[in-house]
Write a protein that holds these residues in place. Structure first.
Motif, PDB file in Angstrom:
ATOM      1  N   LEU A   1     -10.526  18.708   1.182  1.00  0.00           N
ATOM      2  CA  LEU A   1     -10.975  17.611   2.036  1.00  0.00           C
ATOM      3  C   LEU A   1      -9.990  16.455   1.909  1.00  0.00           C
ATOM      4  O   LEU A   1      -9.735  15.965   0.807  1.00  0.00           O
ATOM      5  CB  LEU A   1     -12.372  17.153   1.610  1.00  0.00           C
ATOM      6  CG  LEU A   1     -13.028  16.086   2.499  1.00  0.00           C
ATOM      7  CD1 LEU A   1     -13.409  16.687   3.851  1.00  0.00           C
ATOM      8  CD2 LEU A   1     -14.264  15.494   1.815  1.00  0.00           C
ATOM      9  N   GLU A   2      -9.429  16.040   3.027  1.00  0.00           N
ATOM     10  CA  GLU A   2      -8.469  14.934   3.034  1.00  0.00           C
ATOM     11  C   GLU A   2      -9.217  13.620   3.235  1.00  0.00           C
ATOM     12  O   GLU A   2      -9.851  13.409   4.263  1.00  0.00           O
ATOM     13  CB  GLU A   2      -7.449  15.133   4.150  1.00  0.00           C
ATOM     14  CG  GLU A   2      -6.400  14.052   4.238  1.00  0.00           C
ATOM     15  CD  GLU A   2      -5.427  14.289   5.387  1.00  0.00           C
ATOM     16  OE1 GLU A   2      -5.336  13.393   6.249  1.00  0.00           O
ATOM     17  OE2 GLU A   2      -4.803  15.359   5.424  1.00  0.00           O
ATOM     18  N   VAL A   3      -9.149  12.740   2.241  1.00  0.00           N
ATOM     19  CA  VAL A   3      -9.845  11.445   2.299  1.00  0.00           C
ATOM     20  C   VAL A   3      -8.794  10.340   2.289  1.00  0.00           C
ATOM     21  O   VAL A   3      -8.128  10.128   1.270  1.00  0.00           O
ATOM     22  CB  VAL A   3     -10.806  11.279   1.111  1.00  0.00           C
ATOM     23  CG1 VAL A   3     -11.534   9.947   1.206  1.00  0.00           C
ATOM     24  CG2 VAL A   3     -11.812  12.434   1.059  1.00  0.00           C
TER      25      VAL A   3
ATOM     26  N   LEU B   1      -6.386  14.636  -1.556  1.00  0.00           N
ATOM     27  CA  LEU B   1      -6.780  15.987  -1.157  1.00  0.00           C
ATOM     28  C   LEU B   1      -7.708  16.536  -2.227  1.00  0.00           C
ATOM     29  O   LEU B   1      -7.272  16.868  -3.326  1.00  0.00           O
ATOM     30  CB  LEU B   1      -5.549  16.874  -0.993  1.00  0.00           C
ATOM     31  CG  LEU B   1      -4.749  16.690   0.289  1.00  0.00           C
ATOM     32  CD1 LEU B   1      -3.475  17.523   0.244  1.00  0.00           C
ATOM     33  CD2 LEU B   1      -5.588  17.081   1.509  1.00  0.00           C
ATOM     34  N   LEU B   2      -9.000  16.604  -1.912  1.00  0.00           N
ATOM     35  CA  LEU B   2     -10.017  16.923  -2.901  1.00  0.00           C
ATOM     36  C   LEU B   2     -10.564  18.332  -2.684  1.00  0.00           C
ATOM     37  O   LEU B   2     -10.963  18.689  -1.562  1.00  0.00           O
ATOM     38  CB  LEU B   2     -11.157  15.909  -2.823  1.00  0.00           C
ATOM     39  CG  LEU B   2     -10.723  14.436  -2.889  1.00  0.00           C
ATOM     40  CD1 LEU B   2     -11.949  13.523  -2.791  1.00  0.00           C
ATOM     41  CD2 LEU B   2      -9.940  14.153  -4.161  1.00  0.00           C
TER      42      LEU B   2
ATOM     43  N   SER C   1      -6.437  12.305  -6.259  1.00  0.00           N
ATOM     44  CA  SER C   1      -5.519  13.401  -6.556  1.00  0.00           C
ATOM     45  C   SER C   1      -4.138  12.832  -6.824  1.00  0.00           C
ATOM     46  O   SER C   1      -3.749  11.813  -6.255  1.00  0.00           O
ATOM     47  CB  SER C   1      -5.474  14.406  -5.401  1.00  0.00           C
ATOM     48  OG  SER C   1      -4.987  13.788  -4.220  1.00  0.00           O
ATOM     49  N   ARG C   2      -3.402  13.508  -7.701  1.00  0.00           N
ATOM     50  CA  ARG C   2      -2.053  13.037  -8.074  1.00  0.00           C
ATOM     51  C   ARG C   2      -1.182  14.236  -8.385  1.00  0.00           C
ATOM     52  O   ARG C   2      -1.524  15.075  -9.216  1.00  0.00           O
ATOM     53  CB  ARG C   2      -2.162  12.115  -9.303  1.00  0.00           C
ATOM     54  CG  ARG C   2      -0.849  11.698  -9.914  1.00  0.00           C
ATOM     55  CD  ARG C   2      -1.087  10.702 -11.046  1.00  0.00           C
ATOM     56  NE  ARG C   2      -2.032  11.194 -12.031  1.00  0.00           N
ATOM     57  CZ  ARG C   2      -1.702  12.014 -13.043  1.00  0.00           C
ATOM     58  NH1 ARG C   2      -0.455  12.457 -13.167  1.00  0.00           N
ATOM     59  NH2 ARG C   2      -2.621  12.407 -13.924  1.00  0.00           N
TER      60      ARG C   2
ATOM     61  N   THR D   1      -1.374  19.604  -9.176  1.00  0.00           N
ATOM     62  CA  THR D   1      -2.165  18.448  -8.757  1.00  0.00           C
ATOM     63  C   THR D   1      -3.197  18.134  -9.828  1.00  0.00           C
ATOM     64  O   THR D   1      -3.935  19.029 -10.265  1.00  0.00           O
ATOM     65  CB  THR D   1      -2.872  18.712  -7.420  1.00  0.00           C
ATOM     66  OG1 THR D   1      -1.900  19.041  -6.420  1.00  0.00           O
ATOM     67  CG2 THR D   1      -3.642  17.478  -6.967  1.00  0.00           C
ATOM     68  N   ALA D   2      -3.229  16.886 -10.254  1.00  0.00           N
ATOM     69  CA  ALA D   2      -4.226  16.424 -11.215  1.00  0.00           C
ATOM     70  C   ALA D   2      -5.299  15.629 -10.477  1.00  0.00           C
ATOM     71  O   ALA D   2      -5.010  14.955  -9.478  1.00  0.00           O
ATOM     72  CB  ALA D   2      -3.571  15.549 -12.280  1.00  0.00           C
TER      73      ALA D   2
END
Length: 205
Positions: free
Chosen positions: A34-36, A45-46, A172-173, A187-188
């Motif tokens: 899901l792009e927030v 990006l979750l 996200s990172r 991705t963290a």
């Protein structure tokens, strides 16, 4: 009323079609990103995990606005390159609708590791913590969180076992993981905390 210790609300846009993730006790689950959008113009990006029943009731299509409520879930994966903490959003409700970007997380739990205080190259104080959040059936989710500024300095002084209520957002990172034979982009996920409150210990009333 039972205290909600793990609650998350997101509004964003599916970045991909749901794909089969796993099966548990006869139930099938699917996963999608899901792009927030953030206020800064970037986006998070979750990873969302949803049951087949909920997905059938609310089909997900890339590009349309989607509101998801649920919980942050974590899982320790043991692979050939060691253990990894996998983080996702377990969807309890979903609705296709119009709306504004939303990313809100409420957690209550206890510090399960000593806080780590560090400073950015620009001199901003950051505190990294791991919050143990209990859920049903004697399970626990271990959620990485970061705090900033004065709140970071105050949290860095807390002892393991201190109970906290945290309000923030799941972000996200991307980072580079150096392995024996290659460098891998990963991705963290962590909760960026906006507000933190100390909670009384059980029985301290």
């Amino acid at each position: 009323m039972e205290l909600q210790t793990n609650h998350a609300v997101f509004y964003g846009y599916p970045a991909e079609a749901p794909a089969f993730s796993h099966e548990n006790h006869g139930r099938r689950f699917f996963r999608f990103l899901l792009e927030v959008p953030r206020l800064s113009g970037a986006e998070d990006l979750l990873p969302v995990v949803v049951s087949e029943e909920l997905l059938s009731a609310c089909p997900v299509e890339a590009g349309g606005g989607l509101r998801v409520t649920g919980q942050i879930r974590t899982f320790n994966s043991r692979g050939s390159v060691g253990r990894r903490l996998l983080i996702s959003v377990y969807a309890e409700t979903m609705a296709v609708c119009d709306g504004l970007p939303e990313n809100e997380v409420l957690l209550t739990g206890a510090l399960c590791k000593p806080p780590v205080l560090r400073r950015t190259p620009l001199g901003r104080d950051i505190c990294d913590i791991m919050l143990a959040v209990s859920r049903k059936y004697h399970r626990t989710d271990y959620v990485p969180c970061i705090l900033w500024g004065r709140t970071a300095l105050e949290t860095a002084e807390l002892a393991v076992g201190t109970r906290l209520e945290l309000h923030g957002r799941l972000q996200s990172r991307k980072y580079l993981k150096v392995l024996e034979d290659r460098t891998e982009e990963r991705t963290a996920y962590e909760v960026s905390v906006m507000e933190a409150f100390l909670l009384p210990e059980p029985g301290d009333f």
